[in-house]
Design a protein around this motif. Sequence first.
Motif, PDB file in Angstrom:
ATOM      1  N   TRP A 279      39.781  36.177  40.042  1.00 19.17           N
ATOM      2  CA  TRP A 279      40.066  35.079  40.976  1.00 19.17           C
ATOM      3  C   TRP A 279      38.934  34.954  41.988  1.00 19.17           C
ATOM      4  N   CYS A 280      38.525  36.075  42.574  1.00 15.36           N
ATOM      5  CA  CYS A 280      37.493  36.063  43.609  1.00 15.36           C
ATOM      6  C   CYS A 280      36.163  35.546  43.050  1.00 15.36           C
TER       7      CYS A 280
ATOM      8  N   TYR B 117      41.975  40.301  46.954  1.00  8.83           N
ATOM      9  CA  TYR B 117      41.230  41.385  46.312  1.00  8.83           C
ATOM     10  C   TYR B 117      41.166  42.616  47.216  1.00  8.83           C
TER      11      TYR B 117
ATOM     12  N   PHE C 147      44.910  30.459  36.645  1.00 10.04           N
ATOM     13  CA  PHE C 147      43.595  30.333  37.233  1.00 10.04           C
ATOM     14  C   PHE C 147      42.704  29.380  36.458  1.00 10.04           C
TER      15      PHE C 147
ATOM     16  N   SER D 164      41.414  34.369  48.120  1.00 12.14           N
ATOM     17  CA  SER D 164      41.065  35.228  46.982  1.00 12.14           C
ATOM     18  C   SER D 164      40.408  36.518  47.449  1.00 12.14           C
TER      19      SER D 164
ATOM     20  N   THR E   1      45.167  28.889  44.883  1.00 14.79           N
ATOM     21  CA  THR E   1      44.387  29.534  43.826  1.00 14.79           C
ATOM     22  C   THR E   1      42.922  29.126  43.824  1.00 14.79           C
ATOM     23  N   ASN E   2      42.555  28.098  44.606  1.00 18.19           N
ATOM     24  CA  ASN E   2      41.165  27.684  44.712  1.00 18.19           C
ATOM     25  C   ASN E   2      40.596  27.945  46.097  1.00 18.19           C
TER      26      ASN E   2
ATOM     27  N   TYR F 204      43.185  40.983  38.196  1.00 21.19           N
ATOM     28  CA  TYR F 204      43.515  39.572  38.416  1.00 21.19           C
ATOM     29  C   TYR F 204      42.757  39.028  39.621  1.00 21.19           C
ATOM     30  N   CYS F 205      42.783  39.782  40.724  1.00 24.33           N
ATOM     31  CA  CYS F 205      42.134  39.330  41.958  1.00 24.33           C
ATOM     32  C   CYS F 205      40.616  39.355  41.828  1.00 24.33           C
TER      33      CYS F 205
ATOM     34  N   ARG G 178      35.768  33.604  40.426  1.00 21.72           N
ATOM     35  CA  ARG G 178      35.904  32.213  39.992  1.00 21.72           C
ATOM     36  C   ARG G 178      35.731  31.237  41.145  1.00 21.72           C
ATOM     37  N   VAL G 179      36.307  31.543  42.299  1.00 15.31           N
ATOM     38  CA  VAL G 179      36.269  30.583  43.407  1.00 15.31           C
ATOM     39  C   VAL G 179      35.132  30.855  44.384  1.00 15.31           C
TER      40      VAL G 179
ATOM     41  N   TYR H 114      31.282  38.385  45.492  1.00 14.05           N
ATOM     42  CA  TYR H 114      32.164  39.459  45.039  1.00 14.05           C
ATOM     43  C   TYR H 114      31.530  40.821  45.269  1.00 14.05           C
TER      44      TYR H 114
END
Length: 389
Positions: free
Chosen positions: A303-304, A54, A20, A50, A44-45, A299-300, A306-307, A313
């Motif tokens: 990820w959520c 999640y 990530f 994402s 991943t972006n 992890y998710c 970040r993007v 979120y």
Amino acid sequence: MADKKNEDYTGKPEHEMRTFNASPSPRRDAAGRGRGPLPLSNITNSPPISILAYCLASISMTVTNKYCVSGADWNLNFFYLAIQSLVCIIAIVICVQVGLITNLAPFDPKKGRTWFPISLLLVGMIYTSTKALQFLSVPVYTIFKNLTIIVIAYGEVLWFGGSVTASALFSFGLMVLSSVVAAWADIQSVLYGSSKGQSAEAAAALSTLNAGYAWMGMNVFCTAAYVLSMRKVIKKMNFKDWDTMFYNNLLTIPVLFICTFAFEDWSDENVHKNFPLETRNSLLVGMIYSGLATIFISYCSAWCIRVTSSTTYSMVGALNKLPIAVSGLIFFSAPVTFGSVSAIIIGFISGIVYAWAKVRQTQANKMTLPTAQPVMSASSQSNRDAASS
């Protein structure tokens, strides 16, 4: 574990995972011309992917927990949680070895002793959570879980000088209303939803519900105590999220195994009741997956955020309550009545209102100007005077 650790109370994760953190670099052909980003980078972006990941991780965790503890003769909750923690630790160690997790600090016994009381609170939280889920349907469990937000909010007011806005108070009222409607619908379904009437079966079912509500009440306060205590201690420990997950799971393993052998029945007869031959393999797979799902959710979550953003979120967490509740109706044949559907809808709206209230409060705090000059230390004041002279 968490969520078994509750994603409702997660702040912005700080994990660093190699996949990530790497920024997508364009591919080039032999002439040096760009050929676009790697397909994996596209995934991943991607904000929609994402968010979907999640939601699926959260739903699958709840459904798996419910499946594992819903056996007619199940009574080995401490053992189930111990396996969860053990699988999670093994997965983290493997991820460190292959380089997927890059910022996990080595175990520090001194930090372990400081963190151990938090791990004991975690044991109380996850144990009461599985007991409540054992006796209650997934929709009712999900709705009542919102009550934890209220206790945590007022705990922050008392411990950290927080505040509760009018919008948040309105969402709290909706949460309480949804819980009352859910309990009423549940009891009505037991008493009048079939031909049981006032039979012994109806009385037994009502007793089961009462046990579930009792465990749910204890879980609300155990969860609030865990979250508030962790918030107070985690700043002193300088933990990242992977450190928190690692210490939580590692320190709870011996406690959970001691509890299962001390308080649970490990006779051959009881083991066969808990692991019947026809469902044994699927139950063991579910236990292993539930440990891995802890990693997936963390992890998710990272990820959520970040993007997308922390605001998105938070809204996804609120909206995710609806599919989790619906999954209980689909996978476990929870009674579908006007009351149960109304409770789900009210609980869903309360989550959205609360997320919206938190977003507004955050934006208002950013726009507030300081009304007093911050206090400086003597050395800072001396440096400032020297610079201005």
